[in-house]
Design a protein around this motif. Structure first.
Motif, PDB file in Angstrom:
ATOM      1  N   SER A  72       0.869  -1.097   0.004  1.00  0.00           N
ATOM      2  CA  SER A  72      -0.061  -0.054   0.008  1.00  0.00           C
ATOM      3  C   SER A  72       0.770   1.267   0.060  1.00  0.00           C
ATOM      4  N   ILE A  73       2.061   0.938   0.284  1.00  0.00           N
ATOM      5  CA  ILE A  73       3.203   2.082   0.251  1.00  0.00           C
ATOM      6  C   ILE A  73       4.372   1.496  -0.385  1.00  0.00           C
ATOM      7  N   CYS A  74       5.157   2.625  -0.982  1.00  0.00           N
ATOM      8  CA  CYS A  74       6.439   2.410  -1.311  1.00  0.00           C
ATOM      9  C   CYS A  74       7.366   2.806  -0.145  1.00  0.00           C
ATOM     10  N   ALA A  75       8.266   1.871   0.235  1.00  0.00           N
ATOM     11  CA  ALA A  75       9.223   2.202   1.532  1.00  0.00           C
ATOM     12  C   ALA A  75      10.793   1.978   0.779  1.00  0.00           C
ATOM     13  N   SER A  76      11.573   2.970   0.736  1.00  0.00           N
ATOM     14  CA  SER A  76      12.741   2.896   0.101  1.00  0.00           C
ATOM     15  C   SER A  76      13.985   3.345   0.834  1.00  0.00           C
ATOM     16  N   VAL A  77      14.749   2.457   1.403  1.00  0.00           N
ATOM     17  CA  VAL A  77      15.585   2.888   2.514  1.00  0.00           C
ATOM     18  C   VAL A  77      16.987   2.824   1.659  1.00  0.00           C
ATOM     19  N   ASN A  78      17.678   4.145   2.356  1.00  0.00           N
ATOM     20  CA  ASN A  78      18.957   4.509   2.139  1.00  0.00           C
ATOM     21  C   ASN A  78      19.276   4.877   0.599  1.00  0.00           C
ATOM     22  N   ASP A  79      19.881   3.967  -0.127  1.00  0.00           N
ATOM     23  CA  ASP A  79      20.298   3.871  -1.336  1.00  0.00           C
ATOM     24  C   ASP A  79      19.164   3.691  -2.506  1.00  0.00           C
ATOM     25  N   GLU A  80      17.948   3.184  -1.995  1.00  0.00           N
ATOM     26  CA  GLU A  80      16.754   2.785  -2.862  1.00  0.00           C
ATOM     27  C   GLU A  80      16.143   4.237  -3.047  1.00  0.00           C
ATOM     28  N   VAL A  81      15.834   4.537  -4.204  1.00  0.00           N
ATOM     29  CA  VAL A  81      15.361   6.057  -4.507  1.00  0.00           C
ATOM     30  C   VAL A  81      13.791   5.759  -4.379  1.00  0.00           C
ATOM     31  N   VAL A  82      13.084   5.031  -5.180  1.00  0.00           N
ATOM     32  CA  VAL A  82      11.776   5.103  -5.169  1.00  0.00           C
ATOM     33  C   VAL A  82      11.338   3.366  -5.458  1.00  0.00           C
ATOM     34  N   HIS A  83       9.953   3.377  -5.063  1.00  0.00           N
ATOM     35  CA  HIS A  83       9.519   2.034  -5.521  1.00  0.00           C
ATOM     36  C   HIS A  83       9.907   0.810  -4.738  1.00  0.00           C
ATOM     37  N   GLY A  84      10.361   1.120  -3.490  1.00  0.00           N
ATOM     38  CA  GLY A  84      10.620   0.059  -2.456  1.00  0.00           C
ATOM     39  C   GLY A  84       9.713  -0.833  -2.114  1.00  0.00           C
ATOM     40  N   ASP A 221      22.548   8.174 -11.718  1.00  0.00           N
ATOM     41  CA  ASP A 221      22.368   7.018 -12.391  1.00  0.00           C
ATOM     42  C   ASP A 221      21.730   5.879 -11.583  1.00  0.00           C
ATOM     43  N   VAL A 222      20.629   5.462 -12.173  1.00  0.00           N
ATOM     44  CA  VAL A 222      19.896   4.245 -11.287  1.00  0.00           C
ATOM     45  C   VAL A 222      19.977   2.813 -11.924  1.00  0.00           C
ATOM     46  N   GLU A 223      19.727   1.933 -10.932  1.00  0.00           N
ATOM     47  CA  GLU A 223      19.493   0.520 -11.654  1.00  0.00           C
ATOM     48  C   GLU A 223      17.973   0.016 -10.714  1.00  0.00           C
ATOM     49  N   VAL A 224      17.329  -0.939 -11.541  1.00  0.00           N
ATOM     50  CA  VAL A 224      16.190  -1.504 -10.918  1.00  0.00           C
ATOM     51  C   VAL A 224      16.542  -3.056 -10.419  1.00  0.00           C
ATOM     52  N   LEU A 225      16.200  -3.332  -9.107  1.00  0.00           N
ATOM     53  CA  LEU A 225      16.719  -4.494  -8.727  1.00  0.00           C
ATOM     54  C   LEU A 225      15.867  -5.741  -9.487  1.00  0.00           C
ATOM     55  N   ASP A 226      16.160  -7.072  -8.897  1.00  0.00           N
ATOM     56  CA  ASP A 226      15.631  -7.948  -9.672  1.00  0.00           C
ATOM     57  C   ASP A 226      14.156  -8.314  -9.347  1.00  0.00           C
ATOM     58  N   ASP A 227      13.505  -7.463  -8.461  1.00  0.00           N
ATOM     59  CA  ASP A 227      12.143  -7.757  -7.898  1.00  0.00           C
ATOM     60  C   ASP A 227      11.437  -6.803  -9.157  1.00  0.00           C
ATOM     61  N   ASP A 228      11.910  -6.066  -9.784  1.00  0.00           N
ATOM     62  CA  ASP A 228      11.408  -5.305 -11.039  1.00  0.00           C
ATOM     63  C   ASP A 228      10.871  -3.962 -10.601  1.00  0.00           C
ATOM     64  N   TRP A 229      10.887  -3.562  -9.323  1.00  0.00           N
ATOM     65  CA  TRP A 229      10.515  -2.487  -8.886  1.00  0.00           C
ATOM     66  C   TRP A 229      11.532  -1.534  -8.338  1.00  0.00           C
ATOM     67  N   THR A 230      12.274  -1.959  -7.400  1.00  0.00           N
ATOM     68  CA  THR A 230      12.847  -1.191  -6.523  1.00  0.00           C
ATOM     69  C   THR A 230      14.038  -0.359  -7.341  1.00  0.00           C
TER      70      THR A 230
END
Length: 276
Positions: A72-84, A221-230
């Protein structure tokens, strides 16, 4: 070509009023979440708190199930920018967590985000958070009826860049931007956080936009993790994300997801308040 011809939704006053109701739910949820952030709390617990708040207010979480998103929320920690994705991760002293929340009332959306420190954090992280949040308000303050979308973009970038230097570097994400919002959470037009002023669609009454600077302490520059979201920073630098949904009235800007409509922050910037 007119705004509607480009898929840009212009709301009636009663539809903006519904968005304000959704915005108040979102703003309230973020306040509850801010108070709940502490060492030892998991991002899944924060997600449950947000969902309970949203549903108890008679609203529906915008994010839950959106393109399969599981929270219900995105929770992005430290080096996670969005969509955690909220889950078992437990927050620790010195972390920062970006909390992005959306709610639907009568088919109309509100969307906002804050970045919260978990206890004491380094001075450079505090500065990152401060500059990013200020950039959001400078962007909204630059919006005028008859102006252009990139007036917002330029003001955001100008504020962030003005605080770089002296050994400090800020990166502004370019691939992730703000957006139109209304009967859907993401609509045209895009609202970049960089660029020259005076471009893009005209700012008119009935247009609602979500402005959301995403700024890092290093490379953009960013990357998307294997969860296809973070979305994480490529260099591991920490990030901040702040967002509000706003509209313009003949009297000025009205921040639909701010509990006071944005009146305090806009007044501090010398900008007319358009709420009601």
């Amino acid at each position: 070509m007119g705004l509607r011809d480009r898929g840009i939704e212009i709301k009636k006053p009663e539809q903006i009023a519904a968005m304000r109701r959704a915005g108040l739910v979102v703003g309230g949820a973020l306040e509850v979440l801010r108070a709940a952030v502490r060492p030892g709390v998991s991002t899944a617990e924060l997600d449950g708190i947000a969902e309970d708040h949203i549903r108890s207010a008679g609203a529906t979480p915008s994010f839950l199930g959106y393109h399969g998103f599981p929270g219900s929320i995105c929770a992005s920690v430290n080096d996670e920018v969005v969509h955690g994705i909220p889950g078992e991760r437990v927050l620790a002293e010195g972390d920062v967590v970006s909390l992005d929340c959306g709610a639907i009332v009568d088919g109309w959306h509100g969307d906002a985000a804050v970045t919260v420190a978990v206890g004491a954090v380094p001075a450079e992280v505090t500065e990152l958070m401060r500059v990013t949040e200020e950039a959001l308000w400078h962007g909204i303050a630059a919006a005028r009826l008859g102006g252009r979308v990139t007036d917002i973009s330029h003001a955001v970038e100008k504020h962030v860049r003005s605080h770089a230097g002296h050994g400090r570097s800020f990166g502004i994400l370019e691939d992730y931007v703000g957006h139109g919002i209304g009967s859907a959470m993401h609509q045209p037009p895009n609202v970049p956080n960089y660029g020259a002023a005076g471009r893009g669609p005209k700012l008119v009454q009935g247009l609602a936009l979500a402005v959301e600077p995403m700024v890092t302490l290093g490379s953009p520059d960013v990357e998307v993790l294997d969860d296809d979201w973070t979305v994480v920073t490529a260099d591991g630098s920490w990030a901040a994300h702040f967002e509000h949904t706003f509209t313009l009235t003949p009297d000025g800007a009205w921040v639909l997801t701010a509990l006071d409509g944005g009146e305090t922050q806009l007044a501090a910037l010398g900008v007319p308040f358009g709420g009601r």
